[in-house]
Scaffold this active site. Structure first.
Site, mmCIF file in Angstrom:
data_model
loop_
_atom_site.group_PDB
_atom_site.id
_atom_site.type_symbol
_atom_site.label_atom_id
_atom_site.label_comp_id
_atom_site.label_asym_id
_atom_site.label_seq_id
_atom_site.Cartn_x
_atom_site.Cartn_y
_atom_site.Cartn_z
ATOM 1 N N LEU A 1 82.075 20.560 80.246
ATOM 2 C CA LEU A 1 82.666 20.474 81.635
ATOM 3 C C LEU A 1 84.294 20.291 81.467
ATOM 4 O O LEU A 1 84.940 21.304 82.187
ATOM 5 C CB LEU A 1 82.357 19.416 82.665
ATOM 6 C CG LEU A 1 80.631 19.446 82.587
ATOM 7 C CD1 LEU A 1 80.337 18.204 83.750
ATOM 8 C CD2 LEU A 1 80.254 20.611 83.145
ATOM 9 N N ASP A 2 84.728 19.493 80.546
ATOM 10 C CA ASP A 2 86.025 19.388 80.250
ATOM 11 C C ASP A 2 86.793 20.647 79.616
ATOM 12 O O ASP A 2 87.748 21.323 80.126
ATOM 13 C CB ASP A 2 86.404 18.126 79.457
ATOM 14 C CG ASP A 2 86.699 17.065 80.166
ATOM 15 O OD1 ASP A 2 87.245 17.025 81.087
ATOM 16 O OD2 ASP A 2 86.253 16.109 79.612
ATOM 17 N N HIS A 3 86.094 21.141 78.555
ATOM 18 C CA HIS A 3 86.393 22.468 77.842
ATOM 19 C C HIS A 3 86.645 23.503 78.540
ATOM 20 O O HIS A 3 87.532 24.342 78.859
ATOM 21 C CB HIS A 3 85.919 22.190 76.486
ATOM 22 C CG HIS A 3 86.439 21.453 75.532
ATOM 23 N ND1 HIS A 3 87.259 21.578 74.600
ATOM 24 C CD2 HIS A 3 85.874 20.215 75.176
ATOM 25 C CE1 HIS A 3 87.611 20.424 73.735
ATOM 26 N NE2 HIS A 3 86.708 19.538 74.187
#
Length: 484
Positions: free
Chosen positions: A381-383
């Protein structure tokens, strides 16, 4: 290479406002075995890098008045970059990814996920639950467990059992709300599929990209660029942890002058900055002081892009909300990132990728056979959100001369909702061919302010794209607060 024609790339490109049909120009090289999961993580990951690569190619073409270069994305490179923090070595040493008090814990009625990687989050978690950090045994143990310098060994051996005993007696929702009220980080782990109860966020259906405002006041066109699509672009980076820094390190890769600004009293992990500070510079400013605010205002006067990664409204008290920034500089591009979305009761809450996975039902979907909640094979989700944000900025730069500045919004919860309900799995046979996934070809070594680094290479791929960043990260907060 195989021609794209996959739904995930089309969806992401459409969300960014891209030209219909243009996403089919992206080609992918398969890497069987990369990012295995029950959810279509690889499809999501490669689509976010694919649209970022396409936006970079289109911006380069726009600036130079030439046809866009061919876009080629390698799944092996994507998979390696999406776990860049795991491949990082600082002078040969592997950093600690998660602290002992960060993780899943049994409660009286289920599971809760905590995040205590930073000292202030750790102290709030323990204080809110009444967990003592001192030893009842010996003065030596108490000294090793002093709150101002807790060791990993002390937390794992002494504090973790105490925390587990306290959590086992409370409901997950009670823990979540108690810790949140104290400024800490814990969420109840939702059932699969994502729960719609009031205790948790509703991720499915959130817009993947929001564009609340376009100024419609054309800005001067960017000059021709020979050293990268974003060459000469000045980016003020007000982000922390992974998603925002991934976006801005990508802009730095493509030639932008990126300056990260942090508050003096909010320290950053050396390993986190060594991973995501590549190609950028970093400084510290106290925005509550007249001197710090004056310096920031001077930086803003000639900035092209401002990227923020704080909770909705957090920067408004400094006059740095998107409306204020765009009223002041109509040609500015303001890209915001948050954890839980931009409306609803969870919007103002702090959050990280691991917490969003737990609260939206992803952790339950990826659970093991023993029922213990699981995780995605990367902090995807971050990347993924980071590459989407970079793509949004690149597209906005390409259109700025015609349409002016704009306000863009992204969230980890929206990306989670897309993964849960929107990202289509690859069609049968799409992953055939290519070599079995190996990360080694996608790692490199470089110098940095922290010493020699082994790091993941950037996955952005178009003909002529840089293979690596021009420079490794400087030490966090040690650069001068000025543009190059």
């Amino acid at each position: 290479m195989t021609r794209s024609e996959d739904g995930a790339t089309e969806q992401a490109w459409a969300a960014l406002g891209g030209e219909p049909g243009r996403a089919g120009a992206v080609r992918y090289e398969p890497a069987p075995g990369a990012l295995p999961a029950r959810l279509p993580v690889l499809e999501m990951a490669r689509a976010t890098v694919g649209v970022c690569s396409l936006a970079a190619a289109d911006l380069l073409a726009e600036r130079n008045g030439v046809p866009a270069p061919e876009v080629m994305v390698r799944e092996a490179s994507v998979a390696t970059a999406f776990v860049s923090e795991r491949h990082l070595r600082i002078d040969g040493r592997a950093p600690v990814a998660f602290a002992p008090l960060s993780g899943f814990w049994r409660t009286a009625d289920g599971w809760v996920r905590t995040h205590a990687n930073y000292p202030h989050h750790r102290s709030r978690l323990l204080r809110s639950l009444g967990v003592t950090t001192r030893s009842a045994a010996t003065d030596g143990e108490a000294a090793r467990g002093a709150a101002d310098g807790v060791t990993t060994e002390w937390d794992a051996r002494v504090i973790a059992p105490r925390l587990a005993a306290v959590l086992a007696e409370r409901s997950a929702h009670e823990v979540q709300e108690t810790v949140y009220a104290a400024g800490g980080l814990a969420v109840a782990t939702a059932a699969a599929p994502a729960s719609a109860v009031d205790a948790g966020p509703r991720a499915v259906g959130l817009p993947l990209v929001e564009t609340p405002r376009v100024t419609d006041r054309p800005a001067p066109p960017l000059p021709a660029a020979s050293s990268g699509p974003a060459a000469g672009v000045r980016v003020l980076d007000l982000t922390r942890v992974i998603a925002g820094p991934v976006a801005t390190r990508t802009l730095a890769l493509l030639g932008a002058d990126v300056l990260r600004v942090d508050a003096p009293g909010l320290p950053e992990s050396d390993s986190a900055h060594a991973d995501t500070g590549t190609g950028k510079r970093s400084t510290r400013l106290d925005l509550a002081s007249s001197g710090g605010r004056r310096v920031l205002d001077e930086l803003l006067e000639t900035a092209d892009v401002v990227v923020t990664g704080y909770r909705p409204g957090a920067l408004g008290r400094f006059g740095l909300g998107p409306e204020s920034l765009l009223d002041r500089r109509p040609g500015l591009i303001v890209a915001q990132l948050c954890a839980w979305g931009w409306s609803g009761p969870w919007a103002p809450r702090r959050g990280f990728d691991s917490l969003v996975q737990a609260a939206t039902g992803i952790a339950a979907i990826e659970a093991g056979e023993d029922g213990r909640p699981g995780v995605l094979p990367a902090q995807a989700l971050d990347h993924g959100t980071g590459y989407l944000l970079a793509a949004g900025v690149l597209r906005a730069l390409a259109e700025r001369a015609a349409r002016g500045g704009r306000h863009l919004r992204f969230s980890l919860a929206a990306t989670a909702g897309w993964l849960l309900a929107g990202v289509p799995a690859a069609p049968a046979g799409a992953g055939e061919g290519g070599s079995r996934y190996r990360p080694e070809p996608w790692l490199a070594e470089t110098g940095s302010g922290y010493g020699p680094l082994t790091h993941a290479l950037p996955p952005v791929g178009y003909r002529g794209a840089p293979r690596d960043w021009a420079a490794g990260p400087t030490r966090w907060g040690k650069d001068r607060a000025e543009w190059r």
